[in-house]
Design an enzyme around this catalytic site. Structure first.
Site, mmCIF file in Angstrom:
data_model
loop_
_atom_site.group_PDB
_atom_site.id
_atom_site.type_symbol
_atom_site.label_atom_id
_atom_site.label_comp_id
_atom_site.label_asym_id
_atom_site.label_seq_id
_atom_site.Cartn_x
_atom_site.Cartn_y
_atom_site.Cartn_z
ATOM 1 N N ASN A 67 95.348 48.180 95.064
ATOM 2 C CA ASN A 67 95.792 47.425 96.273
ATOM 3 C C ASN A 67 95.842 48.174 97.545
ATOM 4 O OD1 ASN A 67 97.030 45.993 98.292
ATOM 5 N ND2 ASN A 67 98.711 45.182 97.116
ATOM 6 N N HIS A 99 92.271 39.133 98.983
ATOM 7 C CA HIS A 99 93.246 40.377 99.077
ATOM 8 C C HIS A 99 93.182 40.681 97.369
ATOM 9 C CE1 HIS A 99 96.092 43.589 99.326
ATOM 10 N NE2 HIS A 99 97.022 42.866 98.877
ATOM 11 N N CYS A 153 99.458 42.907 104.122
ATOM 12 C CA CYS A 153 98.154 42.972 103.201
ATOM 13 C C CYS A 153 97.187 41.762 103.624
ATOM 14 C CB CYS A 153 98.300 42.695 101.912
ATOM 15 S SG CYS A 153 99.193 43.980 101.194
#
Length: 344
Positions: free
Chosen positions: A301, A271, A118
């Protein structure tokens, strides 16, 4: 040395919206439970015939069009394609970046995938910046694209509700002569520059977030490999503790090495993993949670795509203006973490 500029920012999202109520039909969960624990309301999922490169190609094509309008950058002046992804079209090889390079007809470009979980887009921005400023590439197309829905275990309610699919892309190149800024150029009239970056890894936590089988450590063996081991597995508590610490440490380091104070930062773009992680980090830093931009409620996500998706939403909502300084912060599998200081 003059700083590399960002000449475009484009995104791509699947058409299919999957709500928390939809997820509740698959696993034992509810909209109330998912939202209260994560801040997520819905996410996007690709169709069966779509892969990471399809979203990456869509975002990349629009990024190239913007770069041509904003900086006169033609396709044959793209020397490198970097694709940040954890969900490549094929296991290990070929690189998804090569598929994107071919589809976008970039004849002079090299291509490689960047695997940093990520944190991929954060790592990618610094890598692209370094190539441009070192003179190793005239212009770089950076794509972050993920289809995590295809690697999620749809029987595990603790993970499958967390992830979504999407892509974002930017073109970086050397500074060009100043031009009249167009607020509709996809960058809110700005010519963003990466002032500083800070990248780190904590490999001791590698098994906190992984696909356990399918690689050379645990190859797939017909009749022996558990299907669940081919999907995403996460130790939620360990990842949460790591993520909060990573955000705090990254922001402090970026401010220190850049000689900036938190009061000089217009927005922090983290993030988008879990709104509770962001709230905990804000509390530890003693800054308002509102300083952090979030859109996790709409996309969940999306790993390496989450930061460009967030930046795009900020632009469309009028939350970025030229001259402002923002921080990006990433954290993810590896474990990796880091951030960028960007002057818009």
């Amino acid at each position: 040395m003059e700083k590399a500029c960002i000449y475009s920012l484009a995104t791509a999202l699947p058409d299919r919206i999957v709500t928390n109520d939809d997820m509740a039909k698959i696993v034992d969960t509810s909209d109330e439970w998912i939202f209260s624990h994560t801040g997520i309301r819905e996410r996007r999922h690709v169709e069966e015939d779509q892969a990471a490169s399809d979203l990456g190609i869509e975002a990349g094509r629009e990024a190239l069009l913007q770069a041509r309008r904003n900086g006169g950058i033609e396709a044959d002046a793209i020397d490198l394609v970097i694709c940040a992804t954890s969900t490549s079209d094929y296991p290990n090889f070929p690189a998804t970046a090569c598929i994107i390079q071919d589809a976008l007809d970039l004849p002079n470009a090299g291509a490689f995938d960047l695997l940093a979980g990520c944190t991929g887009f954060v790592y990618g921005l610094e890598t692209a910046r370094a190539y441009v400023e070192a003179g190793l590439a005239r212009n770089v197309l950076l794509v972050g694209t993920e289809v995590l829905s295809k690697l999620s275990n749809m029987k595990d309610r603790n993970t499958c509700v967390l992830f979504g699919d999407g892509a974002g892309a930017v073109v970086l190149g050397p500074p060009s002569p100043p031009a009249e800024r167009d607020p509709n150029d996809g960058l809110a009239g700005g010519r963003p520059q990466i002032l500083s970056s800070w990248l780190r890894s904590r490999g001791s936590g590698a098994e906190a977030l992984l696909r356990r089988a399918g690689g050379t450590r645990n190859p797939y063996v017909e009749g022996k490999t558990d299907a669940a081991d081919l999907t995403l597995e996460m130790n939620g508590r360990d990842v949460y503790m790591f993520a909060v610490d990573a955000i705090v440490q990254t922001i402090k380091q970026l401010l220190e090495q850049s000689g900036l104070a938190i009061g000089g930062i217009s927005r922090i773009v983290p993030h988008q993993a879990n709104v509770r992680i962001i709230e905990a980090a804000a509390k530890r830093l003693r800054v308002p949670a509102e300083l952090f931009f979030t859109n996790i409620d709409r996309y969940a996500n999306t790993s390496a795509a989450s930061i460009p998706l967030a930046l795009h939403d900020m632009i469309t909502q009028g939350l970025i203006t030229p001259g402002e300084t923002i921080l990006t912060v990433g954290f993810g599998a590896g474990l990796t973490y880091g951030g960028n200081v960007i002057r818009w």
